[in-house]
Design an enzyme around this catalytic site. Structure first.
Site, mmCIF file in Angstrom:
data_model
loop_
_atom_site.group_PDB
_atom_site.id
_atom_site.type_symbol
_atom_site.label_atom_id
_atom_site.label_comp_id
_atom_site.label_asym_id
_atom_site.label_seq_id
_atom_site.Cartn_x
_atom_site.Cartn_y
_atom_site.Cartn_z
ATOM 1 N N HIS B 138 0.983 -1.451 -0.143
ATOM 2 C CA HIS B 138 -0.064 0.082 0.165
ATOM 3 C C HIS B 138 0.912 1.304 -0.111
ATOM 4 C CE1 HIS B 138 -3.518 2.487 1.301
ATOM 5 N NE2 HIS B 138 -2.603 3.111 1.987
ATOM 6 N N GLU B 139 1.834 1.217 0.962
ATOM 7 C CA GLU B 139 2.609 2.437 1.113
ATOM 8 C C GLU B 139 3.473 2.593 -0.120
ATOM 9 O OE1 GLU B 139 0.864 3.348 4.529
ATOM 10 O OE2 GLU B 139 1.972 4.737 3.351
ATOM 11 N N HIS B 142 1.805 4.650 -2.568
ATOM 12 C CA HIS B 142 1.714 6.128 -2.477
ATOM 13 C C HIS B 142 3.037 6.607 -3.065
ATOM 14 C CE1 HIS B 142 -2.097 6.575 -0.318
ATOM 15 N NE2 HIS B 142 -1.588 5.714 0.757
ATOM 16 N N HIS B 148 -5.268 7.344 -2.055
ATOM 17 C CA HIS B 148 -6.355 6.311 -1.357
ATOM 18 C C HIS B 148 -7.614 6.106 -2.490
ATOM 19 C CE1 HIS B 148 -4.605 7.017 2.695
ATOM 20 N NE2 HIS B 148 -3.967 6.020 2.162
#
Lengths: 115, 424
Positions: B138-139, B142, B148
Site C-alpha cells: 500500500h505505502e 503512495h 487512496h
C-alpha cells in the site's frame, strides 16, 4: 524484552503505554477529519475570529456535519452527518496516515544520518 | 502533509518524469533501503523485514516497467526510497506516530515510508496482527504516486482489512499505476500454448491449455481467462522446464496428429523433445538415439539457427522462419514442401501495404484462445487472417497479415522484475 510466549511472537501485546488515543469525542473526530482531508483544521486555541471582510464561512457545525456525511458515505455508513458509534468505530480502525482526499505530497527534508 | 513546504532543493534527479509528469519517477530502476538501528522493527528480524519489502516491491514490478533494487551501500541521499520502522517521534520525521491502533504507516510521494513499530506487524504467513507485506504494498503505491481509494479490492484502501483472501494488485490498481508509468513492453523469444490432457470428474479426458511467454532466461504463464500473467511470474526457465536450454529458446512446436504427439524446443542448431508426462526433456528416444539432436537431422532441409516456428494442425505442416524466409515442412513426408522456402511477404502477404514484419520474426504463435496465428516482432504483433476471417471477408488474401497491433494491449502485464528478486 517486550513480553511474548509463542515462537513467532504472534501473541506480542503492544505495551499499554503506547496506544493511540481512541477517537471518542467531537474534537478528536474533527482532528481526524482534518488530518485525513475531509475537513479544514479545527480553529486552534487563540486563533482570531475571521474579520468582517472575510467571506461568510459556513457555520462550523454545518461544515462538520457535511464532512462527517462525506466520510460516512465512502465508508458505506448511513450518511446522517452525525457522529454515531459506527462512524467513530470507522475512525478508530487501523489505517494509513496519508490523507484520503489528496494525493500524497513531496517528502520533507530528510533527517541527517546519525554519525 | 498538505502543509509541508515544497522541498527546498527541488525534485531530486529521477524524482519526476522528465516528460513533465511530476507525479511519477522518471527512472525505471529505483533503489530502496531499510534503515537499520533505529529504523529496524523490534518484532520481525531485519532479514524477515527485508524479504517482505523485497516481495512488496516485486509485486509492483510485476505490473509496471519499474524495477526495484535494494541498495545497502550508496549514500542515503542517493537512495530513492528509504523505509524504516519507529515509535512515536521517529526517524527525524515531523509526523509523530500515535501508538498501537489507528495510523500504522505513512509515506511520501516519490519519497520515504515509515511504519509505526507500536503496531504488531506480522509476516504474510500469519493471520494475527497487521501484515507488513500488505502495508508495504500500500505505502509503495503512495510513493509511486497513487492516492487512496475506497474501491473494494484495491490495495490502496486507506483502512487495513484483515484476512483478505488474497493480496494481489487487481485490474484497476494495475491500470492506475500504468497510467503513471505505462505498461510493460518488450519482445519475446517464443510464445506457445501448452496443451494438458486432464480427466474431469466424470473421467472423460479434457484438453486444457496455458499460454507461455519466454524471454531470455525467464518465462510467464499467461492466464487467458483472467487476462493477466500468473501471480508471482516471471520465473526462471530452468526452474519450470527441465532439460531444455535455460535461456534464449528459439522456437517451440507441438506436433499433433491422430497418431503422433510430439513437443519440441529449438535453440541454435539443435532441438529437444519434451516429455509432457514426466515434465522433462527426453535424453533419448525409444530406439536409444540421444537428444538433443541436430535440426538438420530431424528436419531435413530446415536451416538453423531458427527465428521461430509454429505447427499448423489442419495442414499438418510446421512453418519454420529464418530471416526473410519461411519453410513449410510436411511432417508426414518429413520434408520441406517443393514450393518452399518462400519469402515471408509472399507466404503471409500484408493486407495493408507497408504494414508487414518483413524478416527476423521473434515468434510465430498459434493461439487456441484466439484460434489464430500471430507473428510477433519487437513489441508488435500481426494477426494472420484465419479461415473465419476469410469467410466473413472473402477478399482477404490467404494467410494475409492484419495491420500490426501492440502486444501489450492484447496480452497484459508481462513484466520483467529485477534479477535480485527473480527467485522469490
Amino acid at each position: 524484552e517486550p513480553l511474548f510466549h509463542s515462537r513467532d511472537r504472534s501473541d506480542l501485546e503492544p505495551s499499554p503505554l503506547r496506544r493511540a488515543q481512541p477517537i471518542a469525542d467531537l474534537l478528536a473526530a474533527q482532528r481526524f477529519l482534518s488530518k485525513y482531508g475531509w475537513a479544514d483544521a479545527p480553529p486552534g486555541p487563540g486563533s482570531r475570529p475571521p474579520g468582517p471582510a472575510a467571506p461568510r464561512a459556513r457555520p462550523p457545525a454545518a461544515a462538520l456535519a457535511e464532512a462527517v456525511r462525506r466520510f460516512q458515505k465512502v465508508n458505506a455508513l448511513p450518511a446522517s452527518g452525525r457522529l454515531d458509534a459506527a462512524t467513530l468505530a470507522a475512525m478508530n480502525r487501523p489505517r494509513c496516515g496519508v490523507p484520503d482526499t489528496r494525493p500524497p505530497v513531496s517528502p520533507p527534508p530528510r533527517a541527517r544520518p546519525k554519525r | 502533509f498538505a502543509r509541508w513546504p515544497p522541498p527546498p532543493w527541488g525534485p531530486r534527479p529521477g524524482d519526476a518524469a522528465p516528460r513533465g509528469d511530476a507525479r511519477a519517477f522518471a527512472k525505471r530502476t529505483l533503489t530502496w533501503r531499510l534503515l537499520g538501528d533505529e529504523g529496524a522493527s523490534s518484532q520481525l528480524s531485519a532479514d524477515e523485514q527485508r524479504h517482505i519489502l523485497r516481495l512488496a516491491f516485486r509485486m509492483w514490478s510485476e505490473v509496471t516497467p519499474l524495477n526495484f533494487r535494494e541498495d545497502v551501500a550508496a549514500p542515503g541521499a542517493a537512495v530513492d526510497i528509504q523505509l524504516g520502522l519507529g515509535r512515536g517521534r521517529h526517524l527525524g520525521c515531523p509526523r509523530v506516530f500515535d501508538g498501537s491502533g489507528q495510523e500504522f504507516a505513512h509515506a511520501w510521494h516519490l519519497g520515504d515510508i515509515h511504519f509505526d513499530d507500536d503496531e504488531h506487524f506480522t509476516p504474510p504467513t500469519s493471520d494475527a496482527g497487521i501484515s507488513l507485506l500488505k502495508v508495504a504494498v500500500h505505502e509503495i503505491g503512495h510513493v509511486l504516486g497513487l492516492p487512496h481509494t475506497y474501491r473494494p479490492g484495491s490495495v490502496m484502501q486507506p483502512n487495513y482489512i484483515p484476512r483478505e483472501p488474497v493480496l494481489e494488485l487487481d485490474w484497476a490498481d494495475r491500470k492506475a499505476i500504468q497510467k503513471l508509468y505505462g505498461s510493460c513492453k518488450g519482445s519475446f523469444d517464443t510464445v506457445f500454448d501448452w496443451i494438458r490432457k486432464e480427466r474431469n470428474q466424470y473421467g472423460a479426458v479434457t484438453m486444457r491449455f496455458s499460454t507461455y511467454f519466454f524471454r531470455n532466461g525467464w518465462y510467464w504463464l499467461y492466464e487467458n481467462r483472467n487476462n493477466r500473467t500468473r501471480y508471482g511470474d516471471p520465473l526462471q526457465i530452468a526452474r519450470g522446464w527441465h532439460g531444455i536450454p535455460a535461456q534464449n529458446v528459439d522456437a517451440f512446436v507441438h506436433l499433433w496428429t491422430w497418431r503422433r504427439e510430439e513437443r519440441y524446443f529449438f535453440k541454435g542448431n539443435q532441438y529437444w523433445r519434451y516429455d509432457s508426462e514426466k515434465d522433462q526433456a527426453y535424453t533419448e528416444d525409444e530406439h536409444g538415439r540421444s537428444y538433443p539432436r541436430r535440426i538438420s537431422e530431424g528436419f531435413p532441409g530446415i536451416p538453423s539457427p531458427l527465428d521461430t516456428a509454429f505447427y499448423d494442425r489442419r495442414k499438418q505442416l510446421i512453418y519454420f522462419f529464418k530471416e526473410s524466409l519461411v519453410f513449410a515442412f510436411d511432417v508426414n513426408r518429413n520434408q520441406v514442401l517443393d514450393s518452399y522456402p518462400m519469402k515471408i511477404t509472399d507466404a503471409f502477404p500484408a493486407i495493408e501495404p507497408q504494414n508487414h514484419p518483413l524478416r527476423n520474426i521473434d515468434s510465430a504463435y498459434y493461439s487456441y484462445a484466439h484460434n489464430s496465428v500471430f507473428l510477433l516482432k519487437g513489441s508488435a504483433y500481426w494477426k494472420v487472417a484465419s479461415d473465419k476471417d476469410r469467410q466473413q471477408h472473402s477478399w482477404l488474401p490467404s494467410s494475409g497479415l492484419f495491420p500490426k497491433q501492440s502486444i501489450s494491449e492484447k496480452w497484459f502485464d508481462i513484466c520483467d522484475v529485477h534479477t535480485s528478486t527473480l527467485n522469490m
